[in-house]
Motif scaffolding. Structure first.
Motif, PDB file in Angstrom:
ATOM      1  N   MET A 307       1.079  -1.324   0.126  1.00  0.00           N
ATOM      2  CA  MET A 307       0.147   0.030  -0.876  1.00  0.00           C
ATOM      3  C   MET A 307       1.357   1.308   0.252  1.00  0.00           C
ATOM      4  O   MET A 307       0.351   2.422  -0.396  1.00  0.00           O
ATOM      5  N   MET A 308       1.776   0.796   0.631  1.00  0.00           N
ATOM      6  CA  MET A 308       2.918   2.851   0.658  1.00  0.00           C
ATOM      7  C   MET A 308       3.403   2.695  -0.868  1.00  0.00           C
ATOM      8  O   MET A 308       4.002   3.086  -1.222  1.00  0.00           O
ATOM      9  N   GLU A 309       4.033   1.285  -1.488  1.00  0.00           N
ATOM     10  CA  GLU A 309       4.720   1.512  -2.205  1.00  0.00           C
ATOM     11  C   GLU A 309       3.894   2.393  -3.728  1.00  0.00           C
ATOM     12  O   GLU A 309       4.087   3.180  -4.330  1.00  0.00           O
ATOM     13  N   ASN A 310       2.911   1.402  -3.819  1.00  0.00           N
ATOM     14  CA  ASN A 310       1.526   1.693  -4.664  1.00  0.00           C
ATOM     15  C   ASN A 310       1.096   3.334  -4.036  1.00  0.00           C
ATOM     16  O   ASN A 310       1.073   4.352  -4.955  1.00  0.00           O
ATOM     17  N   LEU A 311       1.495   3.643  -3.043  1.00  0.00           N
ATOM     18  CA  LEU A 311       0.554   5.774  -2.797  1.00  0.00           C
ATOM     19  C   LEU A 311       1.790   6.153  -3.475  1.00  0.00           C
ATOM     20  O   LEU A 311       2.392   7.051  -3.746  1.00  0.00           O
ATOM     21  N   ARG A 312       3.344   5.818  -2.922  1.00  0.00           N
ATOM     22  CA  ARG A 312       4.673   6.699  -2.873  1.00  0.00           C
ATOM     23  C   ARG A 312       4.169   6.866  -4.774  1.00  0.00           C
ATOM     24  O   ARG A 312       4.733   8.195  -5.711  1.00  0.00           O
ATOM     25  N   CYS A 313       4.298   5.448  -5.766  1.00  0.00           N
ATOM     26  CA  CYS A 313       4.177   5.233  -7.087  1.00  0.00           C
ATOM     27  C   CYS A 313       2.847   6.281  -7.779  1.00  0.00           C
ATOM     28  O   CYS A 313       3.342   6.663  -8.844  1.00  0.00           O
ATOM     29  N   LEU A 314       1.781   6.438  -7.355  1.00  0.00           N
ATOM     30  CA  LEU A 314       0.807   7.212  -7.671  1.00  0.00           C
ATOM     31  C   LEU A 314       0.916   8.151  -7.430  1.00  0.00           C
ATOM     32  O   LEU A 314       0.828   9.331  -8.179  1.00  0.00           O
ATOM     33  N   THR A 315       1.579   8.487  -6.126  1.00  0.00           N
ATOM     34  CA  THR A 315       1.825  10.159  -6.014  1.00  0.00           C
ATOM     35  C   THR A 315       2.888  10.373  -6.393  1.00  0.00           C
ATOM     36  O   THR A 315       3.122  11.938  -7.677  1.00  0.00           O
ATOM     37  N   ASP A 316       4.415  10.041  -7.173  1.00  0.00           N
ATOM     38  CA  ASP A 316       5.140  10.418  -7.890  1.00  0.00           C
ATOM     39  C   ASP A 316       5.186  10.512  -9.307  1.00  0.00           C
ATOM     40  O   ASP A 316       4.798  11.402  -9.808  1.00  0.00           O
ATOM     41  N   ASN A 317       3.771   9.423  -9.782  1.00  0.00           N
ATOM     42  CA  ASN A 317       3.414   9.360 -11.003  1.00  0.00           C
ATOM     43  C   ASN A 317       2.717  10.701 -11.870  1.00  0.00           C
ATOM     44  O   ASN A 317       2.331  11.036 -12.504  1.00  0.00           O
ATOM     45  N   LEU A 318       1.730  10.704 -10.883  1.00  0.00           N
ATOM     46  CA  LEU A 318       0.889  12.370 -11.071  1.00  0.00           C
ATOM     47  C   LEU A 318       1.089  13.598 -10.701  1.00  0.00           C
ATOM     48  O   LEU A 318      -0.037  14.184 -11.428  1.00  0.00           O
ATOM     49  N   ALA A 319       2.538  13.533  -9.440  1.00  0.00           N
ATOM     50  CA  ALA A 319       2.045  15.087  -9.968  1.00  0.00           C
ATOM     51  C   ALA A 319       2.997  15.840 -11.266  1.00  0.00           C
ATOM     52  O   ALA A 319       3.792  15.248 -11.933  1.00  0.00           O
ATOM     53  N   PRO A 320       2.634  16.678 -11.021  1.00  0.00           N
ATOM     54  CA  PRO A 320       2.901  17.984 -11.943  1.00  0.00           C
ATOM     55  C   PRO A 320       4.089  18.100 -12.498  1.00  0.00           C
ATOM     56  O   PRO A 320       5.084  18.116 -11.322  1.00  0.00           O
TER      57      PRO A 320
END
Length: 320
Positions: A307-320
């Motif tokens: 869950m933590m890895e997925n959240l980090r991946c998501l925020t990294d990839n969606l950040a402008p």
């Protein structure tokens, strides 16, 4: 007394301090859920603005389309929304002629149904929501579906006083399950619900101190000397300026924070914790450890890590 001082981090490398602060944020599930919610909402914003609807209004409209002539309280449970919030949302939708109220046998209740205009508005916006969901899933790769499943389990966590979420909804009362499914499957809803549960558990654990998660973040970053002024806090936490000012004012008023003028720029205020602030930051670390254990209770240890890895991946990839 307004002293002129040098920032406490003046001898440290700013880039290193920023990276340390960001790493701290990336280690906290609450901070990651907040950021993920912020980024996904940002992706949805253009279509919501075009439709003149908020995210909450869209979810309530979808619920009214899925379960016509359901009473407002039951609809709130389907969506995990508290009673006062759904009243405000329904009032706004009714003012836009998207929802209609009718009498209930219990005079204290009202039945809701989407109007033809409401159905049309929802049908128009659903493809835009689907596109955002696809973008989120692409950012997660092959872990996307598992991530949503874990999010849903966090949102169903009953170990808090969060607003109850009646999921799945009573199938006998659902005429058009596809509309409710469009809500339940969407990352924005599942992230919002998980964050809602996280906030409720944090509030319970930190009740004695009267602070929220963002207060804790500010206190921790200052206690570790990772930031020294308001602009650095905003940059690290991605909280907008007006909200940050309110948070800092609250901490200062309660005697946990002090401001001083930077000698080379009198408009810049250097922030530091008082002794009481330092003690509060230390005490909250214990509360946060308990809060995270309770929040993650529905997940196995390996699932918590993912869950933590997925959240980090998501925020990294969606950040402008």
């Amino acid at each position: 007394m307004n002293l002129s001082i040098q920032p406490i981090n003046s001898l440290s490398e700013p880039a290193q301090l920023f990276q340390a602060a960001r790493s701290l944020q990336r280690s906290r599930v609450g901070a990651l859920l907040y950021r993920a919610q912020q980024l996904v909402s940002g992706l949805l914003a253009p279509s919501m603005n075009e439709a003149n609807l908020t995210l909450g209004q869209i979810e309530v409209l979808a619920g009214a389309c899925a379960a016509p002539f359901q009473d407002q309280i039951t609809l709130a449970k389907y969506l995990g929304i508290d009673r006062s919030s759904i009243t405000s949302l329904v009032d706004m939708l009714e003012s836009k002629s998207l929802i209609e109220r009718s009498a209930h046998q219990d005079r204290r209740r009202r039945l809701l149904a989407a109007s033809d205009l409401g159905h049309a508005a929802l049908e128009h916006i659903l493809p835009h929501r689907d596109a955002v969901a696809a973008q989120v899933m692409a950012a997660l790769g092959e872990d996307g579906e598992d991530f949503l499943t874990r999010l849903r389990r966090l949102g169903e966590n009953s170990a808090s006083n969060a607003t109850p979420w009646l999921c799945p909804a009573d199938p006998q009362s659902i005429d058009h399950p596809e509309y409710l499914d469009a809500v339940y499957r969407h990352p924005s809803f599942l992230i919002r619900r998980a964050f809602q549960v996280a906030m409720a558990i944090f509030t319970e654990e930190a009740q004695a101190y009267g602070v929220n998660p963002m207060h804790y973040t500010i206190l921790t970053l200052l206690a570790k000397n990772y930031v020294s002024d308001q602009s650095e806090l905003i940059r690290v936490t991605d909280v907008n300026k007006s909200v940050m000012i309110l948070l800092l004012n609250r901490l200062e008023k309660r005697g946990f924070l002090r401001r001083a003028t930077f000698e080379n720029d009198r408009r810049r205020k250097i922030l530091s914790l008082t002794d009481d602030g330092q003690r509060l930051a230390a005490a909250l670390n214990t509360c946060v450890a308990r809060y995270e254990r309770r929040l993650f209770q529905p997940l196995r240890a390996d699932e918590q890590h993912m869950m933590m890895e997925n959240l980090r991946c998501l925020t990294d990839n969606l950040a402008p």
